[in-house]
Design a protein around this motif. Structure first.
Motif, PDB file in Angstrom:
ATOM      1  N   UNK A 105       0.806  -1.228   0.000  1.00 29.89           N
ATOM      2  CA  UNK A 105       0.000   0.000   0.000  1.00 29.89           C
ATOM      3  C   UNK A 105       0.835   1.272   0.000  1.00 29.89           C
ATOM      4  N   UNK A 106       2.038   1.214  -0.569  1.00 30.69           N
ATOM      5  CA  UNK A 106       2.903   2.386  -0.713  1.00 30.69           C
ATOM      6  C   UNK A 106       2.745   2.933  -2.127  1.00 30.69           C
ATOM      7  N   UNK A 107       2.975   4.238  -2.272  1.00 31.27           N
ATOM      8  CA  UNK A 107       2.979   4.860  -3.588  1.00 31.27           C
ATOM      9  C   UNK A 107       4.371   4.690  -4.179  1.00 31.27           C
ATOM     10  N   UNK A 108       4.451   4.008  -5.322  1.00 26.57           N
ATOM     11  CA  UNK A 108       5.744   3.660  -5.902  1.00 26.57           C
ATOM     12  C   UNK A 108       5.724   3.854  -7.417  1.00 26.57           C
ATOM     13  N   UNK A 109       6.923   3.969  -7.989  1.00 26.19           N
ATOM     14  CA  UNK A 109       7.103   3.883  -9.439  1.00 26.19           C
ATOM     15  C   UNK A 109       7.518   2.447  -9.709  1.00 26.19           C
ATOM     16  N   UNK A 153       6.568  -4.111  -7.660  1.00 25.09           N
ATOM     17  CA  UNK A 153       6.799  -3.081  -6.646  1.00 25.09           C
ATOM     18  C   UNK A 153       8.288  -3.073  -6.286  1.00 25.09           C
ATOM     19  N   UNK A 154       8.944  -1.902  -6.283  1.00 25.63           N
ATOM     20  CA  UNK A 154      10.365  -1.863  -5.925  1.00 25.63           C
ATOM     21  C   UNK A 154      10.622  -2.097  -4.438  1.00 25.63           C
ATOM     22  N   UNK A 155       9.610  -1.953  -3.590  1.00 34.07           N
ATOM     23  CA  UNK A 155       9.804  -2.130  -2.140  1.00 34.07           C
ATOM     24  C   UNK A 155       9.597  -3.576  -1.702  1.00 34.07           C
ATOM     25  N   UNK A 156       8.448  -4.140  -2.058  1.00 35.17           N
ATOM     26  CA  UNK A 156       8.147  -5.496  -1.577  1.00 35.17           C
ATOM     27  C   UNK A 156       8.306  -6.558  -2.662  1.00 35.17           C
TER      28      UNK A 156
END
Length: 166
Positions: A105-109, A153-156
Motif C-alpha cells: 500500500x505504498x505509492x511507488x514507481x 513493486x520496488x519495495x516489496x
C-alpha cells in the motif's frame, strides 16, 4: 575498600569530567538567565530577542548531544499524499508508472521487466509450419511487440500488473 582497576579508574575519570561539565553548564545557564533578565529590562518587550533566545535554548548542544524538539506521538500520522497523479493498475503500459502497490500500500514507481509472451510462441510455431528457413522462426522472440511487460513493486517485489500488447 576494594582496589580500583584500570577500567573502573577510567570510568571514574569520565564521570568526574561529566560532573565538571554539568556544573559549568549550570553556571553558564544561571549567567545567561541573569543576562536575559537584564537585557529584557533594557529592551522592554522585544519579541525578536525572545525568539533568538528560545532558538538558542532548544538548539544548543548539551555536552556534545543536541536536544531535539518534542514530538507528540499520540497524534496519528498524516495521510500519505501522492506527489503526482496515480495510474490505475489496469492502465500500466510498457514504461514504469506511478501507482499504489496493492500489497504494501505504498505509492511507488513500478519496475518493469520484459518477458517472452504467448504471442511469440504462436508466431514461432506458425513460422516454422509455413517453412521458416535458417531460424527465421526465432524472430518473434526478439520483437518487443510480442513481449509482455511485468510491473513489480520496488519495495516489496510483489507482482502488480502484466501488460500485454495484443
Amino acid at each position: 575498600m576494594l582496589p580500583v582497576t584500570g577500567e573502573e579508574d577510567d570510568q571514574m575519570h569520565e564521570l568526574e569530567a561529566i560532573d565538571k561539565e554539568l556544573a559549568e553548564l549550570q553556571l553558564r545557564k544561571a549567567e545567561l538567565e541573569l543576562e536575559e533578565q537584564g537585557e529584557r529590562s533594557k529592551l522592554g518587550n522585544n519579541r525578536d530577542h525572545e525568539a533568538d533566545l528560545t532558538w538558542f535554548e532548544s538548539e544548543a548542544p548539551r555536552g556534545g548531544i543536541y536536544m531535539l524538539p518534542h514530538v507528540n506521538i499520540d497524534e496519528p500520522p498524516e495521510p500519505q499524499i501522492p506527489p503526482q497523479p496515480l495510474i490505475a493498475m489496469e492502465d500500466l503500459a510498457e514504461t514504469p508508472g506511478y501507482t499504489q502497490c496493492p500489497t504494501c500500500e505504498e505509492y511507488v514507481v513500478t519496475n518493469t521487466r520484459k518477458k517472452v509472451g504467448e504471442l511469440a510462441w504462436i508466431l514461432c510455431c506458425l513460422c516454422s509450419m509455413f517453412g521458416g528457413v535458417a531460424g527465421c522462426c526465432l524472430i518473434p522472440f526478439y520483437m518487443d511487440s510480442t513481449k509482455n511487460f511485468h510491473h513489480h513493486c520496488p519495495r516489496c517485489q510483489s507482482h502488480i500488473h502484466t501488460y500485454r500488447q495484443w
